[in-house]
Enzyme design. Structure first.
Site, PDB file in Angstrom:
ATOM      1  N   PRO A 583      -7.549   9.166   6.895  1.00 22.80           N
ATOM      2  CA  PRO A 583      -8.478  10.027   6.157  1.00 22.80           C
ATOM      3  C   PRO A 583      -7.932  10.459   4.794  1.00 22.80           C
ATOM      4  CG  PRO A 583      -8.331  10.706   8.446  1.00 22.80           C
ATOM      5  CD  PRO A 583      -7.256   9.678   8.243  1.00 22.80           C
ATOM      6  N   TYR A 584      -6.604  10.397   4.617  1.00 23.68           N
ATOM      7  CA  TYR A 584      -5.991  10.718   3.329  1.00 23.68           C
ATOM      8  C   TYR A 584      -5.834   9.451   2.495  1.00 23.68           C
ATOM      9  CZ  TYR A 584      -2.467  12.626   0.074  1.00 23.68           C
ATOM     10  OH  TYR A 584      -1.775  13.035  -1.033  1.00 23.68           O
ATOM     11  N   ALA A 585      -5.395   8.374   3.174  1.00 19.30           N
ATOM     12  CA  ALA A 585      -5.097   7.132   2.457  1.00 19.30           C
ATOM     13  C   ALA A 585      -6.347   6.501   1.847  1.00 19.30           C
ATOM     14  CB  ALA A 585      -4.420   6.133   3.400  1.00 19.30           C
TER      15      ALA A 585
END
Ligand code: ZN
Length: 674
Positions: A583-585
């Protein structure tokens, strides 16, 4: 004008400065009283002195003149700002027929008590040639209204009778000092001197007497002025501008910044002084003539130039038309300045190098006073001075007329080496005049970047979610660096707030050169099972917020037309994702694409876009628990985790800041991911 002398405060000053002579303590005390009142002196204007005695190294008693040193302001004066000069020698100089400025400075410096003192004031000899123990000199607004009247001498008689002597205009230096002493000697009962076109001196045997006389003289001038019917200003007919101030400023300021860069190759900041009086003046018919006459006292010329540029915009809604209109007004101003320089240089037969011709003060109908300078401090000094000038001009015409120094005499002042020395010659920092907008600026990489850019001279617009941390960060930078710092509490996912912050940025600095889009947050979860809402939220913060910020910066870059740099804090997760960190990458991978897209689409305008993929930086983004998890996922201890790179050295937030600075300065690098 209120007399601020207070016996207890005077005693407290003597106590505070007990290491120096009481004369000096009281000299500091009343100098500060004068300096603290902007209707008396502004920014380094005015000077004061005291005559005292000391025992020298060989135990001889010598007379010393302590006089304000250059580089000191009266409102913050301390004893070291009052260099001591051997008085007997200064008095002997009066016997000379003439003394050049260079020789005068040399005589003063070679007779200092302390070789490391700053240069004594350019008006030192005037203080020396008068016999009084305490002498105070100001450029008080009310005295300038009188001193710039064509019949100033007659009005002074009316106000002061024979208690104030009149000295015709002569440039500060040896000749003025002699002339002032002669006026005093003709009537030794005078309590002060009015210097035509320049300002007021008073003197006395004690600090209090000289100060009281000063305040009295100014109060009497104020009463005289207040008795005259104020002249009504006539509003400009059919004023084209009826826009909201903020809208107008947002249209004009980036255009001005761009044009100043185009003309000078340097970056400038813009200051708008919100003030109804100056706005009414700028929007009046009288402004066209009244503002073009000259400065209220000669030394203002180095801060404001002789004349402001007047703008009554017709085309402010169309950026290109606005740019053409302002460019043409600037061109005319600069041509007139070249002519002023050339004709005076030739007429006087002097060898001078022309200063840059760009106006420092603009009067814009419907908007008011705008000042432009290389630093925020310069713009504020010019605005303070011109705000008082507007009042002085208006009241002068209410009293009678306004006849300050003419161009040819102001030229001598503007190009006087001793005046130019006041502006300092130190080398400008590499980012002077630049503006950087930094998000997530209150801590970690954002704060380290803010500090580094400020160290290089950039002005900062700092945005962060955390108000307390942000205020602390901004204060810390202000205390360390002499740059403009504006702090804004901002949630970068609030699109309206972000767009509004750019209007605020323009209102504070005029435009922007660097966006460091840094704010973000690490969201975790196995990608196949994450709640879609959480994923979308991560995209809002870690992708769309960056896009809104970048598009706003771009809008200003395109108006300024002198490049601009967008710097994204991406993450190594874009290329080297970590397990459970999808979800961050994912949005960070999109940031890398965004970086390249801006580079592609806007390279033709000189606008650059670069990103940093920082890996493993100890910041609040990763809690200790997360770090421990990431380290464990790779089978490493926490410390080894931070050092597991080719150089086996931990990379700090300050290293990332250095990366941003390098990318900001790499003029031929775009689309680069560091
Ligand atoms: Zn002066």
């Amino acid at each position: 004008m209120e007399n601020k002398w207070n016996e207890l405060s005077a005693q407290a000053a003597i106590e505070k400065y007990r290491d120096v002579h009481e004369d000096i303590a009281l000299r500091v005390y009343t100098s500060r009283l004068i300096g603290a009142n902007p209707s008396l002196v502004l920014h380094g204007g005015g000077n004061t002195s005291v005559k005292s005695k000391i025992k020298n190294k060989v135990n001889e008693e010598v007379d010393v003149l302590y006089v304000k040193g250059s580089g000191w302001d009266l409102d913050t004066l301390e004893p070291p700002g009052l260099p001591g000069v051997l008085l007997d020698h200064l008095i002997k100089l009066r016997g000379l027929d003439s003394l050049s400025d260079e020789d005068m400075v040399n005589e003063q410096r070679t007779h200092l008590l302390d070789a490391s003192s700053p240069n004594p004031s350019v008006e030192t000899l005037l203080h020396a040639f008068l016999p009084h123990k305490f002498i105070d000199h100001s450029h008080a607004d009310a005295s300038l209204i009188i001193a710039n009247q064509p019949d100033a001498e007659k009005i002074c008689k009316e106000i002061y009778g024979d208690t104030i002597g009149i000295v015709s205009y002569i440039m500060p230096g040896f000749a003025l000092a002699k002339a002032a002493a002669e006026v005093y000697e003709k009537n030794k009962n005078v309590e002060g001197l009015m210097l035509i076109n320049h300002g007021l001196f008073t003197f006395g045997s004690t600090a209090k007497e000289s100060y009281d006389r000063h305040i009295n003289a100014v109060t009497m001038a104020e009463a005289y002025v207040a008795n005259k019917q104020p002249k009504a200003l006539t509003p400009l007919e059919g004023l084209a501008i009826s826009a909201d101030e903020k809208v107008l400023l947002n249209a004009l300021a980036p255009v001005l910044r761009g044009l100043y860069f185009e003309k000078s190759g340097k970056s400038w900041v813009i200051h708008h002084r919100k003030n109804e009086k100056t706005k009414a003046f700028a929007s009046s018919q009288e402004c066209a003539t009244w503002s073009q006459i000259g400065t209220a006292t000669p030394d203002h010329v180095i801060r404001t130039k002789q004349k402001p540029l007047l703008l009554n915009l017709k085309q402010w809604q169309d950026t290109n038309a606005l740019r053409n209109e302002v460019a043409s007004a600037l061109e005319t101003y600069c041509e007139n300045y070249h002519e002023y320089f050339k004709s005076n240089k030739e007429a006087k037969g002097v060898d001078k190098k022309e200063l840059d011709p760009l106006p420092r003060v603009l009067l814009v109908a419907g908007l008011g006073l705008i000042t432009i300078g290389k630093t925020v401090k310069e713009t504020k000094i010019a605005a303070d001075i011109y705000q008082h000038t507007v009042d002085i001009i208006h009241k002068s015409f209410s009293v009678g007329n306004y006849v300050p120094l003419k161009s040819n005499e102001l030229f001598d002042m503007e190009y006087w080496s001793l005046e130019q020395a006041k502006l300092g010659k130190s080398k400008a920092p590499v980012l002077q005049g630049k503006v950087a907008y930094i998000t997530g600026a209150a801590s970690g990489i954002g704060l380290a970047t803010a500090n580094l850019f400020a160290e290089q001279g950039a002005n900062l617009y700092l945005a962060d979610l955390s108000q307390d941390k942000l205020i602390e960060a901004a204060e810390g930078i202000r205390n360390k660096h002499k740059v403009g710092v504006v702090a804004r509490v901002l949630n970068v996912v609030d699109e309206d707030a972000v767009r509004d912050s750019f209007a605020d940025l323009v209102a504070n600095f005029g435009g922007v050169d660097f966006l460091i889009s840094n704010a973000g947050n690490a969201v975790q979860g196995p990608i196949g099972q994450i709640n879609l809402k959480d994923l979308r939220q991560s995209f809002e913060l870690n992708f769309f917020a960056h896009q809104v910020l970048a598009s706003e910066a771009l809008r200003l870059f395109l108006i300024q037309k002198n490049g601009g740099v967008i710097l994204f804090n991406a993450s190594k997760a874009a290329f080297n994702p970590g397990k459970g960190f999808g979800p961050y990458a994912l949005p960070k991978a999109a940031i890398v694409a965004l970086t390249k897209q801006y580079a592609l689409d806007y390279g033709q305008f000189g606008i650059r876009s670069n990103a940093i993929n920082a890996d493993r930086i100890r910041t609040s983004l990763f809690s200790e628990v997360v770090v421990a998890e990431r380290a464990a996922a790779r089978g490493l201890s926490t410390d080894d985790y931070f050092k597991s790179n080719l150089l086996q050295q931990e990379v700090f937030d300050t290293d990332v800041a250095q990366g941003f600075l390098n990318l900001a300065l790499a003029e031929k690098t775009t689309g680069s991911i560091l």
